[in-house]
Design a protein around this motif. Structure first.
Motif, PDB file in Angstrom:
ATOM      1  N   ASN A 176      -1.121  -5.104  -2.219  1.00 30.44           N
ATOM      2  CA  ASN A 176      -2.380  -5.833  -2.027  1.00 30.44           C
ATOM      3  C   ASN A 176      -2.538  -6.892  -3.128  1.00 30.44           C
ATOM      4  O   ASN A 176      -2.679  -8.090  -2.853  1.00 30.44           O
ATOM      5  N   ARG A 229      -8.385 -17.708  -0.181  1.00 28.99           N
ATOM      6  CA  ARG A 229      -9.699 -17.414   0.390  1.00 28.99           C
ATOM      7  C   ARG A 229      -9.570 -16.841   1.798  1.00 28.99           C
ATOM      8  O   ARG A 229     -10.193 -15.836   2.146  1.00 28.99           O
ATOM      9  N   LEU A 233      -6.953 -15.372   3.221  1.00 28.92           N
ATOM     10  CA  LEU A 233      -6.321 -14.048   3.237  1.00 28.92           C
ATOM     11  C   LEU A 233      -7.285 -12.982   2.723  1.00 28.92           C
ATOM     12  O   LEU A 233      -7.436 -11.925   3.345  1.00 28.92           O
ATOM     13  N   ALA A 234      -7.948 -13.263   1.610  1.00 29.86           N
ATOM     14  CA  ALA A 234      -8.844 -12.253   1.021  1.00 29.86           C
ATOM     15  C   ALA A 234     -10.025 -11.975   1.942  1.00 29.86           C
ATOM     16  O   ALA A 234     -10.458 -10.824   2.088  1.00 29.86           O
ATOM     17  N   TYR A 235     -10.546 -13.007   2.585  1.00 30.88           N
ATOM     18  CA  TYR A 235     -11.684 -12.806   3.481  1.00 30.88           C
ATOM     19  C   TYR A 235     -11.285 -11.927   4.673  1.00 30.88           C
ATOM     20  O   TYR A 235     -11.963 -10.954   4.997  1.00 30.88           O
ATOM     21  N   ALA A 277      -8.613  -9.987   5.113  1.00 30.05           N
ATOM     22  CA  ALA A 277      -8.048  -8.669   4.783  1.00 30.05           C
ATOM     23  C   ALA A 277      -9.074  -7.778   4.088  1.00 30.05           C
ATOM     24  O   ALA A 277      -8.853  -6.585   3.929  1.00 30.05           O
ATOM     25  N   GLY A 278     -10.213  -8.347   3.702  1.00 28.94           N
ATOM     26  CA  GLY A 278     -11.177  -7.624   2.877  1.00 28.94           C
ATOM     27  C   GLY A 278     -12.272  -6.937   3.662  1.00 28.94           C
ATOM     28  O   GLY A 278     -12.091  -6.574   4.825  1.00 28.94           O
ATOM     29  N   ILE A 279     -13.433  -6.756   3.009  1.00 27.84           N
ATOM     30  CA  ILE A 279     -14.507  -5.993   3.659  1.00 27.84           C
ATOM     31  C   ILE A 279     -15.027  -6.678   4.909  1.00 27.84           C
ATOM     32  O   ILE A 279     -15.515  -6.019   5.807  1.00 27.84           O
ATOM     33  N   ASN A 280     -14.947  -7.996   4.981  1.00 27.21           N
ATOM     34  CA  ASN A 280     -15.389  -8.687   6.192  1.00 27.21           C
ATOM     35  C   ASN A 280     -14.304  -8.727   7.261  1.00 27.21           C
ATOM     36  O   ASN A 280     -14.466  -9.389   8.287  1.00 27.21           O
ATOM     37  N   ILE A 324     -10.668  -4.189   6.260  1.00 25.74           N
ATOM     38  CA  ILE A 324     -11.182  -2.967   5.627  1.00 25.74           C
ATOM     39  C   ILE A 324     -12.293  -2.323   6.453  1.00 25.74           C
ATOM     40  O   ILE A 324     -12.263  -1.110   6.697  1.00 25.74           O
ATOM     41  N   ILE A 325     -13.278  -3.096   6.877  1.00 26.91           N
ATOM     42  CA  ILE A 325     -14.380  -2.476   7.624  1.00 26.91           C
ATOM     43  C   ILE A 325     -13.859  -1.968   8.980  1.00 26.91           C
ATOM     44  O   ILE A 325     -14.320  -0.927   9.481  1.00 26.91           O
ATOM     45  N   GLN A 375     -10.870  -0.681   9.516  1.00 23.25           N
ATOM     46  CA  GLN A 375     -10.192   0.589   9.220  1.00 23.25           C
ATOM     47  C   GLN A 375     -11.214   1.691   8.905  1.00 23.25           C
ATOM     48  O   GLN A 375     -11.057   2.841   9.339  1.00 23.25           O
ATOM     49  N   ALA A 376     -12.270   1.321   8.163  1.00 27.52           N
ATOM     50  CA  ALA A 376     -13.310   2.311   7.816  1.00 27.52           C
ATOM     51  C   ALA A 376     -13.979   2.838   9.087  1.00 27.52           C
ATOM     52  O   ALA A 376     -14.217   4.042   9.238  1.00 27.52           O
ATOM     53  N   ILE A 399     -21.317  -5.798   3.781  1.00 25.09           N
ATOM     54  CA  ILE A 399     -20.860  -6.237   5.103  1.00 25.09           C
ATOM     55  C   ILE A 399     -21.739  -5.619   6.187  1.00 25.09           C
ATOM     56  O   ILE A 399     -22.060  -4.435   6.152  1.00 25.09           O
ATOM     57  N   HIS A 426     -21.124   0.956  10.616  1.00 28.06           N
ATOM     58  CA  HIS A 426     -20.674   2.114   9.827  1.00 28.06           C
ATOM     59  C   HIS A 426     -21.872   2.653   9.046  1.00 28.06           C
ATOM     60  O   HIS A 426     -22.565   1.892   8.373  1.00 28.06           O
ATOM     61  N   LEU A 433     -10.526   3.297   0.805  1.00 23.09           N
ATOM     62  CA  LEU A 433     -10.860   1.986   1.393  1.00 23.09           C
ATOM     63  C   LEU A 433     -11.799   1.168   0.506  1.00 23.09           C
ATOM     64  O   LEU A 433     -11.678  -0.064   0.450  1.00 23.09           O
ATOM     65  N   ASN A 477     -10.356  -4.407  -4.659  1.00 22.66           N
ATOM     66  CA  ASN A 477      -9.140  -5.096  -5.111  1.00 22.66           C
ATOM     67  C   ASN A 477      -9.058  -6.472  -4.430  1.00 22.66           C
ATOM     68  O   ASN A 477      -8.989  -7.514  -5.092  1.00 22.66           O
ATOM     69  N   THR A 478      -9.120  -6.485  -3.116  1.00 21.80           N
ATOM     70  CA  THR A 478      -9.030  -7.748  -2.360  1.00 21.80           C
ATOM     71  C   THR A 478     -10.201  -8.677  -2.678  1.00 21.80           C
ATOM     72  O   THR A 478     -10.031  -9.888  -2.841  1.00 21.80           O
ATOM     73  N   GLU A 479     -11.401  -8.087  -2.744  1.00 18.09           N
ATOM     74  CA  GLU A 479     -12.629  -8.874  -2.952  1.00 18.09           C
ATOM     75  C   GLU A 479     -12.614  -9.629  -4.281  1.00 18.09           C
ATOM     76  O   GLU A 479     -13.211 -10.710  -4.391  1.00 18.09           O
ATOM     77  N   LEU A 481     -11.119 -12.895  -3.565  1.00 14.40           N
ATOM     78  CA  LEU A 481     -12.039 -13.743  -2.793  1.00 14.40           C
ATOM     79  C   LEU A 481     -13.069 -14.370  -3.732  1.00 14.40           C
ATOM     80  O   LEU A 481     -13.343 -15.574  -3.662  1.00 14.40           O
ATOM     81  N   SER A 498     -11.537 -17.179  -5.716  1.00 13.83           N
ATOM     82  CA  SER A 498     -11.276 -18.377  -4.907  1.00 13.83           C
ATOM     83  C   SER A 498     -12.557 -19.168  -4.639  1.00 13.83           C
ATOM     84  O   SER A 498     -12.504 -20.367  -4.381  1.00 13.83           O
TER      85      SER A 498
END
Lengths: 279, 279
Positions: free
Chosen positions: A110, A132, A134-136, A138-141, A144-145, A147-148, B16, B20, B104, B110-112, B115, B118
């Motif tokens: 990661n 920006r 990739l992080a956006y 792949a991240g919580i937005n 991640i959410i 997968q959660a 976000i 959930h 998660l 980590n990812t955030e 972001l 950036s």
């Protein structure tokens, strides 16, 4: 393009000199184990169409996508999530080594994705856009959410809208980001780039429905991972039934092909070719 | 500076919108639970000394450091690693929610962090430097390999050089990166910035030895986490004994103070003040 990427991947595997007996081996194992490299091919495909002189500079960005995707699979397979024994035809990291190693290799890939992007031989402005995007996504937005939600609602049935939210976030956003990152490297205008991103979201959803269909119909040998493992999961096949999932996939493919008509011809052809190959 | 950062942190917690039921709460829990914010203070301290007009633009970079540090604690506390029940005076995420959520949330932070970097209101060149420095020092060449060695050698005794390698990577590199990121925001020249980074490595090692001493001597209430939990770990106290660890810490503090004499006076004073407060 795929061969070029695989060569680059194998020449640029992450590595650290230390006295840990097997961390490097574990770090590289899942990257070496194969995979379709669908996301990398999308990014490089756009660059080949619109700025072929930048393909060699873009390989690192494709590798960053592969790092993120691979980390997500490694964590997804952990006992606390899917508890999977096999991936890409080989034992999962927590099976082959241990859980600690699997968690840390995922974490490392990661972070390493962003180190790769920061070191690309591209304009600083482009690199910031890539990081920006990739992080956006792949991240919580994004991932991640998704997968959660996938994990939390494992034994709780979602409705179709919720299922789409799940898979747009878990799968489609990173696939759409792959196309968008290709556009960013070529400095396409924002409107064009957003249109391609939106097609990427549909493409990602098709990809996920297809994955659900494969899971429900293919043997372990054919797919390289445990078959029919997702019966308790919110998949399109479980919610709609196999035939309706296939219909849904075909409708989305048609919808996607209609969108492609408005796109740059080369990019449109490239995406269609990948759809024929993988979907 | 600490109050300013805590205010900024609480106004910029990750969030976000989704269905959930508790992911956002979990995402924010460990960030809200406190902590010393040592790394954030180091970064902001440098900026306050050398480019005070940039402090407000630098708060996001300090938050990125806090995200990375907090993710590392969340994963460190997992059953597969330290299996800790308490952190920052509150139940750990896998205890309060579940392991999936803890993994998660760590991944997300980590990812955030990248972001956030950036999106800073700073020159693109500076942002790329910050991303490279953070990813390098938090990644396989930094924190990750330290943590991997810490876990793998838990019941296997390391020698002093190996122990230093462990803690320079696990702890000191991110602390040194905090100072370096401050320098990068102020665009200090590379030589000065590397000198400060090297002092940061020493500072980080002192920080870790101090943590080992706290673990061996303080109660759970005083430290906010389980006391005397690391008896089977490769800590400075376990390897050298308590008194020798204290001597080692004092020697390093003296060594560090000697290095500070050559530094910019303001930065030197800032670091010394934080040392008095936290070490």
């Amino acid at each position: 393009m795929k061969e070029l990427f695989i060569k680059y991947l194998n020449e640029n595997l992450p590595y650290i000199k230390s006295f840990h007996p097997f961390f490097n081996e574990a770090l590289q194992a899942m990257l070496k184990a194969g995979g379709k490299h669908f996301r990398a091919q999308l990014l490089l495909g756009v660059v080949e169409c619109k700025a072929p002189q930048l393909v060699s500079n873009a390989l690192g960005a494709a590798l960053a996508l592969e790092f993120i995707h691979t980390y997500s699979l490694i964590h997804d397979d952990l006992p606390a999530m899917d508890n999977a024994d096999f991936r890409r035809g080989t034992p999962t990291l927590h099976k082959n080594y241990d859980e600690t190693t699997a968690i840390l290799v995922g974490d490392a890939l990661n972070t390493e994705a962003f180190l790769l992007l920061s070191n690309l031989n591209l304009k600083e402005k482009i690199k910031i856009n890539l990081i920006r995007t990739l992080a956006y996504n792949a991240g919580i937005n994004g991932m991640i959410i998704g997968q959660a939600i996938d994990c939390y609602f494992e034994d709780k049935k979602l409705n179709l809208d919720e299922l789409k939210f799940l898979h747009i976030h878990k799968t489609a956003k990173l696939i759409a980001a792959s196309l968008k990152m290709g556009c960013e490297i070529c400095e396409l205008d924002k409107k064009e780039s957003e249109k391609i991103y939106d097609i990427g979201l549909k493409l990602g959803l098709i990809f996920q429905i297809n994955d659900d269909i494969i899971d429900a119909t293919m043997s372990e040998e054919q797919s390289g991972k445990p078959a029919n493992h997702d019966t308790h999961k919110n998949s399109f096949v479980n919610l709609l039934g196999l035939q309706e999932a296939i219909n849904c996939k075909n409708d989305l493919i048609q919808n996607c092909k209609n969108d492609l008509i408005d796109l740059d011809e080369k990019i449109s052809k490239m995406i269609e070719n990948l759809m024929i190959q993988y979907l």
